[in-house]
Motif scaffolding. Structure first.
Motif, PDB file in Angstrom:
ATOM      1  N   ASP A 265       0.860  -1.183   0.000  1.00  0.00           N
ATOM      2  CA  ASP A 265       0.000   0.000   0.000  1.00  0.00           C
ATOM      3  C   ASP A 265       0.896   1.232   0.000  1.00  0.00           C
ATOM      4  OD1 ASP A 265      -2.027   1.797   0.115  1.00  0.00           O
ATOM      5  OD2 ASP A 265      -2.734   1.254   2.120  1.00  0.00           O
ATOM      6  N   ASP A 266       0.884   1.996  -1.103  1.00  0.00           N
ATOM      7  CA  ASP A 266       1.740   3.180  -1.252  1.00  0.00           C
ATOM      8  C   ASP A 266       3.210   2.832  -1.066  1.00  0.00           C
ATOM      9  OD1 ASP A 266      -0.395   4.873  -1.782  1.00  0.00           O
ATOM     10  OD2 ASP A 266      -0.729   5.274   0.353  1.00  0.00           O
ATOM     11  N   GLY A 267       3.602   1.648  -1.603  1.00  0.00           N
ATOM     12  CA  GLY A 267       4.998   1.239  -1.547  1.00  0.00           C
ATOM     13  C   GLY A 267       5.415   0.592  -0.259  1.00  0.00           C
ATOM     14  N   ALA A 268       4.533   0.538   0.749  1.00  0.00           N
ATOM     15  CA  ALA A 268       4.862  -0.070   2.035  1.00  0.00           C
ATOM     16  C   ALA A 268       4.108  -1.388   2.191  1.00  0.00           C
ATOM     17  CB  ALA A 268       4.511   0.876   3.179  1.00  0.00           C
ATOM     18  N   LEU A 753     -13.685  -2.396  -1.576  1.00  0.00           N
ATOM     19  CA  LEU A 753     -13.270  -1.352  -2.513  1.00  0.00           C
ATOM     20  C   LEU A 753     -14.469  -0.889  -3.330  1.00  0.00           C
ATOM     21  CD1 LEU A 753      -9.917  -2.888  -3.838  1.00  0.00           C
ATOM     22  CD2 LEU A 753     -10.179  -1.034  -2.177  1.00  0.00           C
ATOM     23  N   GLN A 754     -14.714   0.440  -3.344  1.00  0.00           N
ATOM     24  CA  GLN A 754     -15.860   1.013  -4.047  1.00  0.00           C
ATOM     25  C   GLN A 754     -15.407   2.257  -4.811  1.00  0.00           C
ATOM     26  OE1 GLN A 754     -19.716   0.766  -1.636  1.00  0.00           O
ATOM     27  NE2 GLN A 754     -18.179   0.687   0.008  1.00  0.00           N
ATOM     28  N   VAL A 760      -9.509   4.099  -5.658  1.00  0.00           N
ATOM     29  CA  VAL A 760      -9.081   2.961  -4.848  1.00  0.00           C
ATOM     30  C   VAL A 760      -7.794   2.392  -5.441  1.00  0.00           C
ATOM     31  CG1 VAL A 760     -11.423   2.395  -4.116  1.00  0.00           C
ATOM     32  CG2 VAL A 760     -10.490   1.338  -6.185  1.00  0.00           C
ATOM     33  N   GLU A 761      -7.125   1.534  -4.666  1.00  0.00           N
ATOM     34  CA  GLU A 761      -5.915   0.855  -5.127  1.00  0.00           C
ATOM     35  C   GLU A 761      -6.090  -0.645  -4.957  1.00  0.00           C
ATOM     36  OE1 GLU A 761      -2.308   2.252  -3.500  1.00  0.00           O
ATOM     37  OE2 GLU A 761      -2.764   4.379  -3.788  1.00  0.00           O
ATOM     38  N   PRO A 762      -6.604  -1.331  -5.984  1.00  0.00           N
ATOM     39  CA  PRO A 762      -6.773  -2.787  -5.903  1.00  0.00           C
ATOM     40  C   PRO A 762      -5.425  -3.502  -6.037  1.00  0.00           C
ATOM     41  CG  PRO A 762      -7.444  -2.003  -8.065  1.00  0.00           C
ATOM     42  CD  PRO A 762      -7.093  -0.789  -7.265  1.00  0.00           C
ATOM     43  N   ALA A 763      -4.742  -3.677  -4.918  1.00  0.00           N
ATOM     44  CA  ALA A 763      -3.389  -4.224  -4.931  1.00  0.00           C
ATOM     45  C   ALA A 763      -3.407  -5.730  -4.707  1.00  0.00           C
ATOM     46  CB  ALA A 763      -2.544  -3.556  -3.848  1.00  0.00           C
ATOM     47  N   HIS A 764      -2.368  -6.386  -5.232  1.00  0.00           N
ATOM     48  CA  HIS A 764      -2.194  -7.804  -4.981  1.00  0.00           C
ATOM     49  C   HIS A 764      -1.787  -8.031  -3.532  1.00  0.00           C
ATOM     50  CE1 HIS A 764      -1.424  -8.792  -9.498  1.00  0.00           C
ATOM     51  NE2 HIS A 764      -2.694  -8.682  -9.202  1.00  0.00           N
ATOM     52  N   ALA A 765      -2.304  -9.110  -2.965  1.00  0.00           N
ATOM     53  CA  ALA A 765      -1.967  -9.505  -1.602  1.00  0.00           C
ATOM     54  C   ALA A 765      -1.610 -10.982  -1.586  1.00  0.00           C
ATOM     55  CB  ALA A 765      -3.131  -9.225  -0.652  1.00  0.00           C
ATOM     56  N   ARG A 766      -0.891 -11.370  -0.562  1.00  0.00           N
ATOM     57  CA  ARG A 766      -0.614 -12.794  -0.360  1.00  0.00           C
ATOM     58  C   ARG A 766      -1.721 -13.379   0.498  1.00  0.00           C
ATOM     59  NH1 ARG A 766       3.795 -15.634   3.509  1.00  0.00           N
ATOM     60  NH2 ARG A 766       2.392 -14.613   4.983  1.00  0.00           N
TER      61      ARG A 766
END
Length: 784
Positions: A265-268, A753-754, A760-766
């Protein structure tokens, strides 16, 4: 590794060819496999062989070992006691786990590439639709012995790519009397196992066993229950034996799958739902109902002192109904395409990707309630003739199986509750998504011979010809498709050698087997008409059958009190079936992959010294893709090269066990299982996003970390026939994961996310499969 592996096999064959004459087999110091007396040459015949003569690795769990599991189920007992075996808790339900052996799976999850065949009293229990194994339908209270056979053994039929599991049930002839076990445990777990055997005059015998299980589950929304009943009746005569068996079962299991862990999230790197609460579930419900009715008959005729004929037949009906709540496909596409949000006038901020207005996006249903219905009917028969000619052994026979499958999937638009539960919109109709009606026929004809080259050296040669035909009629949103039928043929040979000398049995084996594509794979094999896993059927072009070849060599020694074994193996699959991406969409299709490789070794030892018993097993596994290619894992496209690891398979596994008979009737013990890290699905190439995204966010090692679990157990016999037992699992309450996958987290910090409410930032997660916390089970057993 491969050169050393082949070199060892060649050296063994060369050395055995030069061995001088040895003493008679009866005079050779015994070197049986630990706890194995007679091993079936084929899974559906009574005739067995001396385990010292088998040119491949065989492991077993007898009734005492299964009873010593102290409340654990069959999957847990196999994972703890057998080397090369691991368990992935992908669904979170104890009876719906993935079992892997040398990296090959036997799984209840539709769409998983299966590589192990499973038999119950000679009846194949891999379901016709997807070759899945419903572990919750096996009669654990009736089991007498479990065999685990390694390699691509052609005598065990289709899908025996990496091995086979053969389950043998008890009878009133061998297990007369009553046995009842009742246990309770943490998280509302309750279990009862009842069995009664009767041995009558003139060879008559009868047996009945039942298992009842119920739990609230250690994770939220994960209650489950099951019940099954097994009945066997028969008669043993001078020359003729026969038996009838009947199995019925039903279950209702809730397995809520993977939960999001870390994400960028934002590089972190930010913790996810799993770090906040490992008992949490991502979305629910995820409910599976299974029902089974199976009947079988077996007849054994002794034609002469050294000749025996076995014939059997079975009928098997099963049904599976599932309900799953998930993020809707259309809504997931909307979040990805319109992540930039909307302007003040409601138009998309990124009109090149987003084709809807704010109002249209807000009107979409975020969830989908997906239901499936599967009905399966199986029939089959087999015949085996066993002949002994002096020191030589021969088997010839045939097996025939026929099945019919009716599958349908439905979707209904739905909403999410505040707890991420899915509730169907009552104003929306349940709509059919896909369906298939299919049938399959398979005929196998085989022969095997074990020849004594000398009193200590034996060669075993086998061959099986498989002829299979799969026919499907698909129905999609556009209506029924034209019927399709595919025919597969293959002759699979095997050749092995054993040599007994100085208390050691040396063995080497070459074997080949094949797997026919399943309906789910054929129904999603067209890149022009891709589908979404696990059951989106669209089109059924031809797929090649998988050809598996195994080379194996090793040694074993010892017996019941002490023993040692070591094995090296290498299995190569040609035309393996994998899931790949179709263009830039999130859909994909099954296709043949040139080569995958599983290679490694197992070494183990066990012994008893007075009141102490100990065991140690170590397994090394290197499971990799062996060619260039791509696969679609659901969230991203992974580019694989020779040496890229296959997800979910740890390279190193260590198992230790120690038991102490403190005094007569009182035993204490501990066991430990340790595994190294394993690649997460979608991160096999060390990336977490496809090319074209921010380079700083693409590189990351999101593999599942290694761990070690300590378990304690105890048993006490306060009076004859009575036993109290207890088991504590994960004594140190370690937070562990058994499987990982990369996916888009639609609920960061627990909120959906809406894009219509802001960018929004639909980021990949483990996403990970959480392991159970510390649990305690205790119970009582009575036998007479």
């Amino acid at each position: 590794m491969s050169g050393a592996r082949l070199g060892l096999g060649g050296a063994l064959v060369l050395a055995l060819s030069r061995v001088a004459a040895a003493p008679a087999l009866d005079d050779v110091p015994e070197a049986p496999i630990a706890r194995v007396d007679v091993v079936g040459v084929v899974p559906f015949a009574d005739s067995g062989g001396d385990p010292r003569l088998l040119p491949y690795a065989v492991q077993t769990l007898d009734r005492d070992a299964l009873r010593d599991a102290q409340g654990a189920n069959l999957l847990e007992a196999m994972a703890r006691r057998l080397h090369g075996v691991n368990r992935n808790e992908i669904t979170g339900s104890p009876f719906q786990a993935d079992l892997t052996y040398h990296g090959f799976r036997a799984s209840p999850i539709l769409g998983t590439g299966q590589g192990l065949s499973v038999y119950l009293d000679g009846v194949r229990v891999n379901e016709p639709f997807g070759d899945v194994v419903n572990w919750d339908m096996l009669p654990e209270a009736a089991l007498k012995r479990v065999w685990l056979v390694s390699g691509s053994n052609p005598l065990y039929g289709l899908n025996t790519l990496g091995g086979a599991i053969a389950l043998e049930t008890r009878s009133g002839r061998t297990d007369p009397g009553f046995e009842g076990a009742f246990s309770v445990g943490a998280h509302g777990r309750r279990r009862a196992d009842l069995a009664y055997g009767m041995r009558g005059p003139d060879g008559w015998h009868g047996f009945a066993a039942a298992t009842l299980f119920d739990e609230d589950g250690w994770r939220a929304q994960s209650a489950g229950r099951l019940g099954n009943l097994f009945v066997k009746a028969g008669r043993e005569g001078r020359d003729t034996d026969w038996q009838l068996t009947l199995l019925g079962g039903r279950s209702r299991m809730l397995g809520n799958g993977l939960v999001p862990s870390y994400r960028f999230d934002d590089g972190a790197l930010e913790p996810g739902l799993y770090e906040a609460d490992r008992r949490a579930v991502y979305t629910f419900p995820d409910r599976t109902r299974n029902r089974l009715l199976q009947g079988a008959v077996k007849l054994t005729q002794r034609l002469a002192q050294d000749r025996e004929l076995t014939a059997s037949a079975y009928a098997r009906n099963s049904r599976r109904d599932t309900v799953g709540g998930d993020v809707g496909d259309a809504y997931a596409d909307y979040v990805e395409d319109c992540a930039g949000g909307f302007l003040a006038d409601g138009s998309p901020a990124d009109p090149d990707d987003c084709g809807v207005t704010r109002a249209q996006g807000a009107a979409l249903h975020p969830a989908s309630l997906n239901t499936t219905s599967t009905r399966q009917i199986g029939r089959g028969a087999s015949i085996d003739l066993a002949q002994a000619l002096g020191a030589h052994r021969f088997n010839v026979g045939a097996a025939w199986d026929r099945s019919r499958v009716d599958f349908a999937q439905y979707e209904q638009e739905a909403f999410f509750t505040s707890a991420r539960g899915v509730v169907a919109d009552p104003d929306e109709e349940r709509e059919p998504a896909s369906a298939v009606t299919g049938s399959a026929r398979a005929l196998g004809v085989y022969a095997t011979a074990t020849l004594a080259l000398s009193s200590a050296t034996h060669v075993t040669a086998s061959a099986r010809y498989n002829h299979a035909r799969v026919a499907n009629t698909l129905t999609t949103e556009d209506g029924p498709r034209a019927p399709e039928a595919f025919t597969y043929k293959r002759l699979n040979p095997a050749l092995g050698v054993t040599h007994l000398r100085a208390g050691l049995t040396w063995f080497a084996n070459l074997a080949q087997s094949n797997r026919v594509p399943t309906v789910i794979e054929l129904g999603c094999a067209d890149p022009d008409e891709p589908c979404r896993l696990p059951v989106g059927l669209q089109s059924d072009p031809y797929l090649k059958q998988v050809i598996s070849r195994t080379v194996e060599a090793g040694l074993r020694s010892g017996g019941e009190r002490r023993g040692f074994n070591a094995t090296l193996y290498r299995t190569v699959n040609r035309d393996d079936i994998l899931f790949g991406r179709a263009g830039a969409s999130r859909a994909g299709y099954f296709s043949n992959f040139a080569r995958t490789r599983h290679q490694g070794g197992d070494v183990g030892a066990h012994g008893q010294w007075g009141a102490w018993r100990a065991s140690a097993d170590y397994s090394y596994l290197r499971a990799t893709y062996d060619a260039n290619g791509t696969l679609f894992t659901g969230a991203r496209t992974v580019t694989v090269r020779p040496g890229t690891p296959i997800a979910g398979l740890p390279r190193h596994t260590l198992k230790l066990g120690l038991d102490w008979d403190l005094r007569p009737g009182l035993a204490l013990g501990a066991d430990m299982q340790a595994v190294s890290h394993a690649a997460s699905q979608g991160n096999e190439d060390g990336l977490i996003a496809d090319a074209g995204t921010d380079e700083d966010l693409r590189l990351a090692d999101w593999s599942v970390r290694g761990h070690a679990l300590l378990n304690l157990h105890a048993s006490w016999q306060p009076a004859p026939r009575w036993e109290l037992f207890a088991r504590m699992s994960n004594v140190l309450d370690r937070r562990v994961e058994s499987f990982g996958a990369i996916a888009v987290d639609m609920f960061p910090q627990g909120r959906l996310l809406q894009p219509h409410l802001g960018a929004v930032e639909p980021a990949h997660a483990r996403f990970v499969a959480p392991g159970a916390p510390r649990t305690l089970n205790a119970g009582v057993r009575y036998r007479f």
